[in-house]
Write an enzyme that holds these catalytic residues in place. Structure first.
Site, mmCIF file in Angstrom:
data_model
loop_
_atom_site.group_PDB
_atom_site.id
_atom_site.type_symbol
_atom_site.label_atom_id
_atom_site.label_comp_id
_atom_site.label_asym_id
_atom_site.label_seq_id
_atom_site.Cartn_x
_atom_site.Cartn_y
_atom_site.Cartn_z
ATOM 1 N N GLU A 77 -14.135 17.042 6.090
ATOM 2 C CA GLU A 77 -14.768 15.805 6.533
ATOM 3 C C GLU A 77 -15.093 15.894 8.020
ATOM 4 O OE1 GLU A 77 -12.810 12.723 3.292
ATOM 5 O OE2 GLU A 77 -12.047 12.717 5.336
ATOM 6 N N HIS A 87 -16.907 2.671 9.704
ATOM 7 C CA HIS A 87 -17.284 3.793 8.838
ATOM 8 C C HIS A 87 -18.803 3.852 8.783
ATOM 9 C CE1 HIS A 87 -17.615 6.535 5.489
ATOM 10 N NE2 HIS A 87 -16.319 6.747 5.561
ATOM 11 N N HIS A 144 -14.000 -0.552 9.283
ATOM 12 C CA HIS A 144 -13.269 0.257 8.308
ATOM 13 C C HIS A 144 -11.780 0.404 8.610
ATOM 14 C CE1 HIS A 144 -12.613 3.261 5.257
ATOM 15 N NE2 HIS A 144 -12.343 4.215 6.135
ATOM 16 N N ASP A 193 -2.657 -9.919 8.964
ATOM 17 C CA ASP A 193 -1.457 -10.749 8.915
ATOM 18 C C ASP A 193 -0.288 -10.151 9.704
ATOM 19 O OD1 ASP A 193 -2.876 -12.406 7.129
ATOM 20 O OD2 ASP A 193 -2.262 -11.182 5.435
ATOM 21 N N ARG A 197 -9.789 7.562 15.029
ATOM 22 C CA ARG A 197 -9.033 8.255 13.986
ATOM 23 C C ARG A 197 -9.823 9.419 13.402
ATOM 24 N NH1 ARG A 197 -8.876 7.581 8.142
ATOM 25 N NH2 ARG A 197 -10.524 6.046 8.423
ATOM 26 N N GLU A 242 -1.501 1.225 8.842
ATOM 27 C CA GLU A 242 -2.588 0.764 9.701
ATOM 28 C C GLU A 242 -2.183 -0.388 10.609
ATOM 29 O OE1 GLU A 242 -7.299 -0.620 9.425
ATOM 30 O OE2 GLU A 242 -6.213 -0.085 7.596
ATOM 31 N N ALA A 250 -9.209 3.868 -0.833
ATOM 32 C CA ALA A 250 -9.372 5.146 -0.127
ATOM 33 C C ALA A 250 -9.958 6.185 -1.071
ATOM 34 C CB ALA A 250 -8.023 5.628 0.409
ATOM 35 N N GLN A 251 -11.040 6.819 -0.657
ATOM 36 C CA GLN A 251 -11.721 7.774 -1.530
ATOM 37 C C GLN A 251 -11.436 9.219 -1.143
ATOM 38 O OE1 GLN A 251 -15.829 6.643 -1.114
ATOM 39 N NE2 GLN A 251 -15.673 4.960 -2.564
ATOM 40 N N GLY A 252 -11.598 9.520 0.157
ATOM 41 C CA GLY A 252 -11.616 10.920 0.595
ATOM 42 C C GLY A 252 -10.373 11.713 0.282
ATOM 43 N N GLY A 253 -9.224 11.346 0.850
ATOM 44 C CA GLY A 253 -8.015 12.099 0.583
ATOM 45 C C GLY A 253 -7.043 12.076 1.743
ATOM 46 N N GLY A 308 0.823 -1.206 0.000
ATOM 47 C CA GLY A 308 0.000 0.000 0.000
ATOM 48 C C GLY A 308 0.851 1.247 0.000
ATOM 49 N N THR A 362 -5.171 0.956 0.393
ATOM 50 C CA THR A 362 -4.908 2.270 -0.203
ATOM 51 C C THR A 362 -5.779 2.505 -1.434
ATOM 52 O OG1 THR A 362 -2.626 2.404 0.583
ATOM 53 C CG2 THR A 362 -3.172 3.691 -1.370
ATOM 54 N N ARG A 404 -16.811 10.109 13.394
ATOM 55 C CA ARG A 404 -17.357 8.891 12.811
ATOM 56 C C ARG A 404 -18.008 7.957 13.832
ATOM 57 N NH1 ARG A 404 -12.645 7.226 8.412
ATOM 58 N NH2 ARG A 404 -13.268 8.719 6.814
#
Length: 545
Positions: A128, A252, A359, A231, A394, A383, A55-58, A23, A52, A298
Site C-alpha cells: 500500500e 482517505h 478516515h 466518545d 499514519r 484509534e 477495514a479492508q486492506g489488512g 473493535g 474494525t 495518503r
C-alpha cells in the site's frame, strides 16, 4: 408541558474490568483479561458495528524475507513527518509478527499465496501507499470482517466476558468528581445508557479501558460508521485526561462516490495492485505530483484529488483497475467488486468514481507505551489513543497493527498491577441523577446541531486549511458547544444527544489543535503556512484539560 420520562435509573453493577468499545483492540483485550476476572465489554450498537469491521486492506507487519524491521520503521517514520515517537514505533513493529501468529492461532483466515508463489511466505502480502515492501497480510479485501467474525465467536463463547450491546457510555466516573479525598484522579468506571431497556446505571470496575475508536463522523464525508462520534476522547477530556495531535485527521483518498451508498471505502490495496487515478477525461495526474505516483502517502494523494476536483469542478475523480484481468480483480477484491455491482458498476470494465473522506485520527488521548493515560486505572488503546506511533500521518495498515499490539501491552500492564488493583476499594458512587431533566419536545434540535458541526468541520477544517477558515470554525463551534451544554442538562439523555455533545467537544479540541500548529506537516496542511517548521513545531500538540 414537559413530557414524563420513560427512562429509569437502576442500581450500580460491578465488573473486574470495563472495556468501552468492541473493535479489534477492545475485543482482543477482553479475551486476554478474561483469564483474570469478569469483563464487561460495552458496545454502542451490536458487537459488529465498529471501525474494525469496515477495514479492508489488512495489517502491516514484517513477514517476508524481502522485508525488514528497519524498512517498516523507516516507512512509518517518513509517513509520520517527524512526529513519530521512535521507541514506540520500534516496539510496535517488533511485536507485529507475534501478533499475526496469535490471530492465525485464533482462526483468522488470511488470504494465502497460490502454491507456485510461495517463495517466502504462505500468505499473500500486498503493498500500500508509503510502504517500500509487500507486508500487508489480509483476508481478501474484507480483513476487518474476518477479524471481527473470529473475535465474535471467541468472545461469545467466553463465560467471563459479558457483552453489553446497545449500551452508550455517558461519562467516565472518576474520584475527582465523586470525592476530593484522593491524591490522584482515579477512574472508577462509567455511567451508561442501556438503549434497549431504557435505563441508566453505573458500571464500576478496578480497571477501565477506552477502545472507542475514532471520530470520523465529525466530518460531512467519512468512511467511518455512524458510531464513530469521538466518545472516548470527549469523555476522557471531561474526566481530566490530556489529548494531543487532533489536527491530524487523515482523509482517505478514495471513498466511493455514489448517491446509492455511503461510507464505502475503496481500499488502498487497489492502487497497490496497479489501479490508476485519472481525471474524468482519462488523464493520469499523480505522475507529476510524487515519485511514487498512485502509491504516494495518503495525505499527498488526498490533496492531489481535492485539487483536481476544485480545479475541474467535477464532483469526483476516477480510480481505474479495469486494465487488470477480470479474474484477478474478482479474486483479490471480492467485496469491492460486489459492492460496486450493487450500484450498477462493473469495475472489471469501468473506472470507480472516488472522493476523499475523513478516515482516521492520528491524535487522541495521550498514553504511554503501556496504554496508560494521565488518570489512574484508565487505559486507552486503538484509534482513540495518541501513542506516538503515527505522528503527523499514519502509514497505511498500521492502525489494525497498533490496536492488536497495544491490546498485548495494556494486558501485560494490567496483569502486573493486579495485586494493587485488587487492594483498592472504590468509594460509594451515587446513582445517576435525572433531576428536572425532561424528554425533548423535538429531535430536530439535535439533528440540526449535528449537521452544523459536520458541515463546519468539512468546510473550514478539512483537507486544506487557512487561518480565516479555522477562526470561523472556532467561533461557530464554541457557540454550538455552549448551546449543547445548556440543552444537555435540561434533557433526558439519549444516544443521539450524547453523541452530538461528544462531537462538539472533539470538534472544539480539533480546531484548537489546528490553530496551535502554524505550519504544514503530514496531514495538517495550511495555505497560510505551507512550509514545515522543525524549530518551533516538531513536537506534539498537547491540550490540557
Amino acid at each position: 408541558m414537559k413530557k414524563k420520562s420513560s427512562l429509569q435509573v437502576i442500581d450500580n453493577v460491578t465488573f473486574d474490568f470495563l472495556i468501552i468499545g468492541s473493535g479489534v483492540a477492545g475485543a482482543s483485550l477482553a479475551l486476554k483479561l478474561s483469564a483474570y476476572g469478569k469483563v464487561g465489554l460495552l458496545c454502542k450498537e451490536s458487537f459488529f458495528e465498529c471501525n474494525t469491521r469496515w477495514a479492508q486492506g489488512g495489517i502491516a507487519s514484517v513477514l517476508s524475507e524481502n522485508d525488514s524491521y528497519n524498512l517498516h520503521i523507516k516507512d512509518t517514520l517518513i509517513a509520520g513527518a517527524g512526529l513519530c515517537h521512535e521507541k514506540t514505533v520500534e516496539k510496535v513493529i517488533g511485536a507485529g509478527p507475534n501478533t499475526i501468529k496469535q490471530l492465525i492461532n485464533l482462526g483468522v483466515q488470511f488470504t494465502q499465496n497460490s502454491n507456485e508463489n510461495r517463495l517466502y511466505y504462505e500468505y499473500h502480502l500486498t503493498k500500500e501507499g508509503g510502504h517500500s515492501a509487500r507486508r500487508i497480510i489480509h483476508a481478501a479485501d474484507m480483513t476487518g470482517i474476518a477479524l471481527q467474525d473470529t473475535l465474535s465467536s471467541k468472545v461469545t463463547e467466553n463465560k467471563n466476558i459479558v457483552l453489553l450491546e446497545y449500551h452508550t457510555a455517558i461519562d467516565l466516573i472518576v474520584t475527582d468528581k465523586v470525592t476530593p479525598d484522593f491524591s490522584r484522579n482515579r477512574a472508577l468506571g462509567a455511567y451508561v445508557l442501556n438503549e434497549k431497556s431504557k435505563c441508566i446505571y453505573a458500571i464500576l470496575a478496578k480497571a477501565t479501558i477506552l477502545a472507542t475508536g475514532g471520530h470520523g463522523k465529525l466530518y460531512l464525508y467519512t468512511s467511518n460508521p455512524d458510531v464513530a462520534s469521538g466518545d472516548g476522547v470527549a469523555m476522557a477530556w471531561r474526566a481530566g485526561a490530556r489529548v494531543a495531535n487532533l489536527e491530524f485527521m487523515q482523509f482517505h483518498p478514495t471513498c466511493l462516490y455514489s448517491p446509492k451508498t455511503k461510507n464505502f471505502l475503496i481500499s488502498e490495496a487497489l492502487r497497490g495492485e496497479g489501479a490508476l487515478l485519472k481525471t474524468l477525461d482519462g488523464q493520469r495526474f499523480m505522475e507529476n505530483i510524487h515519485p511514487l505516483k498512485e502509491l504516494a502517502p495518503r495525505d499527498i494523494v488526498a490533496r492531489a484529488i481535492d485539487s483536481q476536483i476544485k480545479k475541474s469542478g467535477d464532483p469526483y475523480v476516477l480510480l481505474d483497475i479495469s486494465h487488470k484481468e477480470p479474474e484477478f480483480i474478482k479474486t483479490h477484491f471480492p467485496g469491492i467488486y460486489a459492492k460496486c455491482l450493487e450500484i450498477g458498476l462493473d469495475i472489471t470494465q469501468n473506472a470507480i468514481p472516488v472522493v476523499p473522506a475523513a478516515h482516521y485520527s492520528c491524535g487522541g488521548i495521550v498514553t504511554d507505551i503501556r496504554g496508560r493515560t494521565g488518570i489512574k486505572s484508565l487505559w486507552a488503546l486503538g484509534e482513540v489513543a495518541c501513542t506516538g506511533l503515527h505522528g503527523a500521518n499514519r502509514l497505511a495498515s498500521n492502525s489494525l497493527l497498533e490496536g492488536l499490539v497495544f491490546a498485548d501491552f495494556v494486558y501485560e500492564d494490567i496483569k502486573n498491577l493486579l495485586s494493587d488493583l485488587n487492594l483498592y476499594r472504590n468509594p460509594d458512587v451515587p446513582k445517576w441523577e435525572l433531576g428536572t431533566a425532561a424528554e425533548p419536545d423535538e429531535m430536530v434540535v439535535i439533528s440540526q446541531l449535528w449537521d452544523e458541526i459536520r458541515r463546519t468541520m468539512w468546510n473550514y477544517v478539512g483537507i486544506v486549511r487557512t487561518e480565516k477558515r479555522l477562526a470561523r470554525a472556532a467561533a461557530r463551534i464554541d457557540q454550538i458547544c455552549q448551546e449543547i451544554e445548556t440543552y444537555y442538562w435540561n434533557i433526558i439523555p439519549s444516544r443521539s444527544l450524547i453523541e452530538v455533545r461528544n462531537l462538539a467537544t472533539v470538534a472544539q479540541l480539533t480546531v484548537k489543535c489546528a490553530r496551535m500548529r502554524k505550519e504544514s506537516r503530514g496531514i495538517h496542511y495550511s495555505l497560510d503556512y505551507p512550509l514545515t517548521d522543525d524549530i518551533k513545531y516538531k513536537k506534539d500538540t498537547v491540550v490540557l484539560s
